[in-house]
Design a protein around this motif. Sequence first.
Motif, PDB file in Angstrom:
ATOM      1  N   ARG A  54      31.455  42.397  -7.119  1.00  0.00           N
ATOM      2  CA  ARG A  54      30.281  42.442  -6.253  1.00  0.00           C
ATOM      3  C   ARG A  54      30.105  41.135  -5.485  1.00  0.00           C
ATOM      4  O   ARG A  54      29.429  41.086  -4.475  1.00  0.00           O
ATOM      5  N   VAL A  55      30.673  40.060  -6.038  1.00  0.00           N
ATOM      6  CA  VAL A  55      30.564  38.768  -5.354  1.00  0.00           C
ATOM      7  C   VAL A  55      31.414  38.804  -4.082  1.00  0.00           C
ATOM      8  O   VAL A  55      31.035  38.260  -3.049  1.00  0.00           O
ATOM      9  N   GLN A  93      27.134  40.958  -2.450  1.00  0.00           N
ATOM     10  CA  GLN A  93      25.893  41.535  -2.977  1.00  0.00           C
ATOM     11  C   GLN A  93      25.297  40.671  -4.083  1.00  0.00           C
ATOM     12  O   GLN A  93      24.089  40.583  -4.238  1.00  0.00           O
ATOM     13  N   LEU A  94      26.178  40.066  -4.849  1.00  0.00           N
ATOM     14  CA  LEU A  94      25.726  39.167  -5.907  1.00  0.00           C
ATOM     15  C   LEU A  94      26.294  37.785  -5.627  1.00  0.00           C
ATOM     16  O   LEU A  94      27.358  37.655  -5.029  1.00  0.00           O
ATOM     17  N   ALA A  95      25.570  36.766  -6.073  1.00  0.00           N
ATOM     18  CA  ALA A  95      26.125  35.426  -6.023  1.00  0.00           C
ATOM     19  C   ALA A  95      26.937  35.223  -7.296  1.00  0.00           C
ATOM     20  O   ALA A  95      26.735  35.937  -8.289  1.00  0.00           O
ATOM     21  N   LEU A  96      27.855  34.270  -7.266  1.00  0.00           N
ATOM     22  CA  LEU A  96      28.608  33.987  -8.484  1.00  0.00           C
ATOM     23  C   LEU A  96      27.659  33.398  -9.512  1.00  0.00           C
ATOM     24  O   LEU A  96      27.666  33.752 -10.678  1.00  0.00           O
ATOM     25  N   ILE A  97      26.823  32.488  -9.040  1.00  0.00           N
ATOM     26  CA  ILE A  97      25.795  31.935  -9.912  1.00  0.00           C
ATOM     27  C   ILE A  97      24.492  31.908  -9.140  1.00  0.00           C
ATOM     28  O   ILE A  97      24.464  31.579  -7.957  1.00  0.00           O
ATOM     29  N   GLY A  98      23.418  32.315  -9.784  1.00  0.00           N
ATOM     30  CA  GLY A  98      22.133  32.396  -9.101  1.00  0.00           C
ATOM     31  C   GLY A  98      21.037  32.673 -10.109  1.00  0.00           C
ATOM     32  O   GLY A  98      21.051  32.124 -11.203  1.00  0.00           O
ATOM     33  N   ARG A 126      17.993  35.023  -6.070  1.00  0.00           N
ATOM     34  CA  ARG A 126      19.310  35.394  -5.568  1.00  0.00           C
ATOM     35  C   ARG A 126      20.080  35.840  -6.782  1.00  0.00           C
ATOM     36  O   ARG A 126      20.543  35.005  -7.563  1.00  0.00           O
ATOM     37  N   PRO A 127      20.157  37.140  -7.034  1.00  0.00           N
ATOM     38  CA  PRO A 127      20.775  37.583  -8.282  1.00  0.00           C
ATOM     39  C   PRO A 127      22.228  37.129  -8.374  1.00  0.00           C
ATOM     40  O   PRO A 127      22.967  37.181  -7.388  1.00  0.00           O
ATOM     41  N   GLY A 128      22.625  36.665  -9.540  1.00  0.00           N
ATOM     42  CA  GLY A 128      23.982  36.183  -9.712  1.00  0.00           C
ATOM     43  C   GLY A 128      24.635  36.810 -10.927  1.00  0.00           C
ATOM     44  O   GLY A 128      23.961  37.337 -11.807  1.00  0.00           O
ATOM     45  N   VAL A 129      25.963  36.756 -10.954  1.00  0.00           N
ATOM     46  CA  VAL A 129      26.691  37.243 -12.119  1.00  0.00           C
ATOM     47  C   VAL A 129      26.327  36.347 -13.302  1.00  0.00           C
ATOM     48  O   VAL A 129      26.083  36.801 -14.414  1.00  0.00           O
ATOM     49  N   LEU A 134      28.264  24.273 -11.629  1.00  0.00           N
ATOM     50  CA  LEU A 134      27.299  24.938 -12.511  1.00  0.00           C
ATOM     51  C   LEU A 134      27.849  26.247 -13.052  1.00  0.00           C
ATOM     52  O   LEU A 134      27.573  26.631 -14.187  1.00  0.00           O
ATOM     53  N   PHE A 135      28.641  26.920 -12.207  1.00  0.00           N
ATOM     54  CA  PHE A 135      29.224  28.169 -12.675  1.00  0.00           C
ATOM     55  C   PHE A 135      30.131  27.923 -13.878  1.00  0.00           C
ATOM     56  O   PHE A 135      30.044  28.606 -14.897  1.00  0.00           O
TER      57      PHE A 135
END
Lengths: 466, 138, 116
Positions: free
Chosen positions: A380-381, A385-390, A411-414, A451-452
């Motif tokens: 999804r990144v 649609q999704l951020a890797l980290i959020g 910002r929804p993230g994985v 951060l990820f």
Amino acid sequence: MKTLLCIREREYGWAQEAFPAIHPLLLPLCNKPFVEFLIDFAILTGSTAIRLLCDGPLAEVERYCEDGRRWGIDLSFGSLQPDDSVPVLLGKNRRFCGDERIMVVSGFNFIRYDKRQEYARLIDGAPDGPFASCGDGGIILAGAPGTGTAAPDEAGISLIPLDSTASYYEASMETLESGAERYVLPGYGGEPGCAIGRNVVISKSVEIRKPVSIGDNVQLLGGTIIGPSAIIGSDVIIDKESSVSSSIVLDHTYLGENLEVSGRIASGNLLIEPQSGASIAMEDPHLLSGIRQDPVLAAFPRLLIHALVALLMIGLLLPPFLLLWPLLSLSGKWKPCPAEIIDGKGNGTIRLKTVSLPHHGALGTLAAALSLDRFLMLFRVLGGQLALIGSTPVSAEERGDSNATAMTAYRPGVFSYAEAEEWPGCGKSEDASIVERFHLAHSNPVTDIALFFKAYINRIQEKITA
Amino acid sequence: MKKVITLTLPGELIFTRLAAQTAASVAALVCGECHPKDNNCEFINAFELAVSEAFTNSALHACQDELPPVTLTFIAERHQLTVTVRDTNEPFGIETPQPDIESYPEGGYGLLIIRKVMDTVTYRRDGDANIISMSKKL
Amino acid sequence: MIITETTQNGISVVTLNGTLDALSCPEFRANPAVGDPGQTVVLDLEKVDFIDSSGLGSIVGAARKKRQQECDLFLACMNDKVRKVFEITNAQKLFHIFDDTGAAVEFAAMQQEACK
């Protein structure tokens, strides 16, 4: 001597509307929950037992106060009907009252008192009947009459009805001004007019102007000016170059950069004007003033870098995924459960296939440690649609209960920033959301990647030690 | 370390107490600090109540002649206890509206109670089984 | 569950001892004082060690029927565990709750007088 504290929903209804996140009885005045002032006062009058009566829910208050052991008294809880008179209340609590003298404190009123006074003697000496009154409520003495002949006005007690954000603001400010001389207040301070809680980080260039009261877990970033007359709650971040004076910043609040807050109450993302009660939501441009660029243009490098790293992770995790997934599926441990989360724009939803991995057994633990349950989300990144980290994704079901839709920065993230920071109480969404909002405002693509990896490694540690 | 305890009972009302008391005892083990008879431990009471509600629900909807079994699975982790209640009745939803207390309803409190005392509650249909999973952090 | 019934001041006091859940609530409903909508009752809950939604529902139902007939049901001596179930569901709003049976009986008798 025993005390009955009687508070009715209709008296505090305004506070529920103005500050929905907190039970009105726990609303802090100068960083101390309202109910504690009442308890302190009851103790000063020599009460050995207190019963709190309310026609609304008390579970939160009960969880906070427990059985009163903390104050060395016996605290119990009960219910009342909105129009119960004092004799009816005494009847309903007859076993509690016994044959002792009873002080009935009713109404959502702030009691002005002075801890240096000898209230035990004064109250004992006062005749039965009203001792101090205020609107519908007040302080009434009943039961076994006292022994002395003291007059009520000797005590110098008066009541401020808390009936609006204006009176709440004034009572808070008055408490801050009169300070620890009169009331028992939290925090420590080397000098009067300055109380600071635990785990407070104050950057070098911060200026503090008395009087101030600062709660626990607070970060004051460079160049901020706090005070005069500032009450900063717990779990608060005040960002660079902002100033707070004659204001209350309630718990779990993040104030963005270059903000000037004066004569206001800040609660979550709301700025309230106390006199009129009018509030404005701090929207992105004000709250996150660091973001000045065109949002679409600014988002592009982030999208690109997130997608590249996601691609790298997909490459790395594909072999273990292909190996473990069939094994786990066969043994029934790989349980896909569809979820619907709110998307980054806050109005639509994204359908996701999340996986619940019971991480027992070597394979399960390995899969969980490698975060294979989020493997499919990585795709999804790529689509943005999704951020890797959020932010931690908010499920569409929760939209009703939480103020997810009111969230200004989401910002929804994985993976989530809260996971990277291992923020204390990561489970509590309010606390975590402050960290997430902070990072959403300050992160750039490079720190995001750092951060990820931090979040990823934290998860490995967590799953292995779990 | 994670520990799993499973208990299967006939879906009959007389076993509700046994299910609820087992839940209370397991919760007491996980909680560690309180005695199962401790009437004021929120954690223990929450599990006793939630399992009583879920089991009653399973038993009331059970087909009268067969009494299909109801399985309780407790998963104890370091900071959390999860219990799943599995039955093979007709599917049901857990999206019931909150009862309007002013109209004195006699029923409909069950799911409201479960949701209030637990941290997370999920329902899923797995083949011919209903599975309610309820968990609470310590 | 053990249900005992006494009369004080012309008011029936029904004392419950044990567990009030789906299994025992038919027994509770079948109690003559509880089931008769024309009778005001004080319900002593001190020895109820567990109550769930079925038990709560049957108390609420009995109160509704009584109030339709100008009678009432009062609750007395709730322990913390029972009180919390009432609070979670907001059902405490529907009742006058006393911590002493004697006081509840006096209140009930007074209300009955006022009704007549």
